[in-house]
Design a protein around this motif. Structure first.
Motif, PDB file in Angstrom:
ATOM      1  N   PRO A 101      40.284  30.221  51.475  1.00 60.46           N
ATOM      2  CA  PRO A 101      41.324  31.017  50.683  1.00 60.46           C
ATOM      3  C   PRO A 101      41.048  30.763  49.440  1.00 60.46           C
ATOM      4  O   PRO A 101      41.487  31.553  48.618  1.00 60.46           O
ATOM      5  N   HIS A 102      41.046  29.412  48.864  1.00 55.31           N
ATOM      6  CA  HIS A 102      40.972  29.056  47.566  1.00 55.31           C
ATOM      7  C   HIS A 102      40.144  29.770  46.846  1.00 55.31           C
ATOM      8  O   HIS A 102      40.398  30.449  45.946  1.00 55.31           O
ATOM      9  N   VAL A 103      38.836  29.719  47.103  1.00 57.58           N
ATOM     10  CA  VAL A 103      37.626  30.437  46.316  1.00 57.58           C
ATOM     11  C   VAL A 103      37.673  31.977  46.653  1.00 57.58           C
ATOM     12  O   VAL A 103      37.184  32.609  45.499  1.00 57.58           O
ATOM     13  N   THR A 104      38.276  32.573  47.620  1.00 58.04           N
ATOM     14  CA  THR A 104      38.372  33.918  47.720  1.00 58.04           C
ATOM     15  C   THR A 104      38.992  34.428  46.617  1.00 58.04           C
ATOM     16  O   THR A 104      38.903  35.692  45.997  1.00 58.04           O
ATOM     17  N   PHE A 105      40.074  33.875  46.367  1.00 56.59           N
ATOM     18  CA  PHE A 105      41.006  34.249  45.057  1.00 56.59           C
ATOM     19  C   PHE A 105      40.765  33.532  43.619  1.00 56.59           C
ATOM     20  O   PHE A 105      41.411  34.007  42.734  1.00 56.59           O
ATOM     21  N   SER A 106      39.879  32.825  43.679  1.00 54.63           N
ATOM     22  CA  SER A 106      39.275  32.103  42.425  1.00 54.63           C
ATOM     23  C   SER A 106      37.948  32.046  42.533  1.00 54.63           C
ATOM     24  O   SER A 106      37.428  30.729  41.964  1.00 54.63           O
ATOM     25  N   ILE A 141      24.931  42.500  48.910  1.00 53.86           N
ATOM     26  CA  ILE A 141      25.954  41.951  49.973  1.00 53.86           C
ATOM     27  C   ILE A 141      27.347  42.121  49.299  1.00 53.86           C
ATOM     28  O   ILE A 141      27.363  41.350  48.316  1.00 53.86           O
ATOM     29  N   LYS A 142      28.049  42.776  50.135  1.00 57.02           N
ATOM     30  CA  LYS A 142      29.400  42.630  49.603  1.00 57.02           C
ATOM     31  C   LYS A 142      30.161  41.494  50.005  1.00 57.02           C
ATOM     32  O   LYS A 142      29.817  40.830  50.850  1.00 57.02           O
ATOM     33  N   ILE A 153      28.195  37.043  38.806  1.00 57.76           N
ATOM     34  CA  ILE A 153      28.407  38.572  39.507  1.00 57.76           C
ATOM     35  C   ILE A 153      29.269  38.470  40.562  1.00 57.76           C
ATOM     36  O   ILE A 153      29.294  37.598  41.484  1.00 57.76           O
ATOM     37  N   SER A 154      30.412  39.367  40.510  1.00 56.52           N
ATOM     38  CA  SER A 154      31.203  39.830  41.806  1.00 56.52           C
ATOM     39  C   SER A 154      30.948  41.045  42.305  1.00 56.52           C
ATOM     40  O   SER A 154      31.283  41.989  41.760  1.00 56.52           O
ATOM     41  N   ASN A 155      30.394  41.103  43.551  1.00 59.53           N
ATOM     42  CA  ASN A 155      30.128  42.205  44.384  1.00 59.53           C
ATOM     43  C   ASN A 155      31.199  42.829  44.716  1.00 59.53           C
ATOM     44  O   ASN A 155      32.595  42.028  45.085  1.00 59.53           O
ATOM     45  N   PRO A 156      31.470  44.180  45.229  1.00 60.56           N
ATOM     46  CA  PRO A 156      32.795  44.653  45.979  1.00 60.56           C
ATOM     47  C   PRO A 156      32.847  43.923  47.240  1.00 60.56           C
ATOM     48  O   PRO A 156      32.213  43.293  47.747  1.00 60.56           O
ATOM     49  N   ASP A 157      34.433  44.078  47.226  1.00 65.09           N
ATOM     50  CA  ASP A 157      34.737  43.439  48.788  1.00 65.09           C
ATOM     51  C   ASP A 157      34.314  44.152  50.021  1.00 65.09           C
ATOM     52  O   ASP A 157      33.766  45.107  49.953  1.00 65.09           O
ATOM     53  N   ARG A 158      34.214  43.220  50.814  1.00 64.23           N
ATOM     54  CA  ARG A 158      33.673  43.945  52.140  1.00 64.23           C
ATOM     55  C   ARG A 158      34.728  45.084  52.815  1.00 64.23           C
ATOM     56  O   ARG A 158      35.965  45.055  52.269  1.00 64.23           O
TER      57      ARG A 158
END
Length: 464
Positions: A101-106, A141-142, A153-158
């Motif tokens: 959860p933490h790294v998903t949002f930061s 990889i999404k 780099i942040s790829n699009p969400d799955r």
């Protein structure tokens, strides 16, 4: 991939450690099962259950045959991830992948804070982890955030429905040290090791409370079918000898029709199995609780949060005080243990409304009342609102704790006052004649709960 659950017990809890639950890291076990099902090698190092130090975990990770190290974390444990990652990179060049959860949002902030982390997995981890291990180009990889040529780099969400949770392999429990798990002081009926297990039958939550990130992390609320759930329970009972099953779903009782089918299946099987779960109060009826009891349920935790209706509305809980009273009354009537969770310092809380919450807990008189300090974790609406208002200041993730202390007031009540009221809540609820009378009566009727009760008391007394 080596999947690591870091040793957080000593670091996170200040009270008696033997009173704290040690649960299997089912998220890692699901990823491991998915990888194995796809023909990839997986290993789980539950350093927390094994009582290892960070340095011990580092040695194990460095010696592992796997090139990828996957770590799960929450906001409470991200500082441990940083320490672990730095020490691993000092000794080898394995690729460090972090999820939770933490790294998903930061995600971008995490990579900036820790140069040693290579890839962040955002959200659901099974398919993403497989594609990483498979060697697919990271740019394809999404759902990941990673480093490339000095840039983040942040790829699009799955996509939301890439994983069918009814067709996933069951968690790879064979990779876990099953003899090391225990339920802790609360909802403890005397079973531990292989006799104690956890299970998750859904992902996400149908509600969107402002203090919770669950619905944002999972994006949609998905449930497993009763037949699939019962098959896993069959495995747990027949292969591992499980006698105490803890459902970890945010709310097992939604939808009610599914719960009834699960209960019907358990009643038909007539296992020597008892279980507990979390539930919303607005689902509870006499018929449902009667069936839950017959199916082996011995305890339910309700998220009450506040004793003030306006505060409940403000946090988008979508329940009423009367629904809470009714649910607790019905559950008690069927002799099920009732645990009730409350939060101190919610948005809009004043000293008066917090006192109302404490008084409401006393009125409900559950077997146990668990109070926590409201904390704005990343991924919650509350965090986003405080960030917009510049009320977070210079965040130190180690200060994000629900019990030990808080640096966050709610603009009405100071952090210092919230901590005092938190301590007052425990004192007023537990140090009263009615609680001792009810507890004594229950312990006489259920002597197996005497030792867990003592453990719980020792934990509260030993908290710093």
């Amino acid at each position: 991939m080596l999947l690591v659950n870091l040793p957080y017990l000593e670091d996170i809890y200040s009270g008696l450690k033997n009173a704290v639950a040690i649960q299997p890291p089912l998220g890692l076990a699901y990823i491991a099962a998915y990888l194995e099902n796809k023909g990839e090698s997986a290993e789980i190092l539950d350093a927390n259950a094994l009582g290892m130090s960070i340095d011990d975990a580092v040695k194990k990770a460095v010696r592992s045959k796997h090139s990828y190290i996957g770590i799960t974390c929450t906001t409470n444990t991200i500082h441990l991830v940083y320490d672990f990652s730095k020490k691993v990179k000092e000794k080898c060049d394995k690729i460090i992948v972090v999820g939770g959860p933490h790294v998903t949002f930061s995600s971008e902030e995490t990579l900036k804070e820790c140069d040693e982390i290579d890839i962040i997995v955002r959200g659901e981890g099974e398919l993403t982890s497989y594609e990483i291990v498979k060697g697919i180009s990271l740019k394809k990889i999404k759902g990941i955030t990673y480093r490339s040529k000095g840039k983040i780099i942040s790829n699009p969400d799955r996509d939301k429905f890439e994983i069918d949770i009814n067709n996933m392999p069951f968690p790879a429990r064979h990779l876990l040290p099953l003899d090391r798990y225990r339920p802790g002081a609360f909802f403890n009926i005397g079973n531990s090791g292989k006799e104690y297990a956890t299970i998750i039958t859904s992902r996400g939550c149908p509600n969107k409370c402002v203090f919770c990130s669950s619905s944002h992390f999972w994006k949609t609320f998905r449930v497993r079918k009763p037949k699939n759930i019962l098959s896993e329970i069959d495995l747990l009972v027949k292969e591992y000898g499980v006698k105490h099953l803890h459902f970890l779903d945010d709310t097992l009782t939604v939808p009610a029709s599914r719960l009834e089918k699960i209960c019907d299946g358990l009643i038909e099987r007539d296992y020597d199995l008892e279980w507990n779960c979390y539930s919303r109060v607005d689902i509870i009826t006499d018929d449902i609780v009667r069936k839950m009891k017959k199916a082996g349920c011995f305890g339910v935790t309700f998220g009450v949060e506040s004793g003030n209706q306006k505060i409940l509305n403000k946090i988008q809980k979508n329940i009423t005080l009367n629904q809470i009273r009714k649910a607790v009354k019905i559950t008690k009537m069927h002799d099920l243990d009732v645990h009730a969770d409350f939060m101190i310092g919610l948005p809009g809380d004043t000293k008066k409304t917090i006192i109302q919450t404490i008084d409401f807990a006393i009125e409900l008189n559950p077997k146990l009342a668990l109070f926590s300090i409201t904390t704005p974790f990343p991924g919650t609406q509350m965090f986003d609102e405080m960030k917009k208002k510049n009320r977070l200041g210079n965040i130190k993730w180690t200060e994000m704790t629900m019990h030990e202390f808080t640096k966050f007031g709610n603009s009405i009540v100071s952090s210092e006052e919230i901590k005092k009221l938190y301590n007052l809540a425990y004192k007023k609820f537990y140090f009263r004649p009615r609680f001792f009378m009810c507890s004594t009566k229950r312990l006489i009727m259920h002597p197996r709960e005497i030792w867990p009760f003592i453990l719980g008391g020792m934990y509260m007394v030993s908290q710093k």
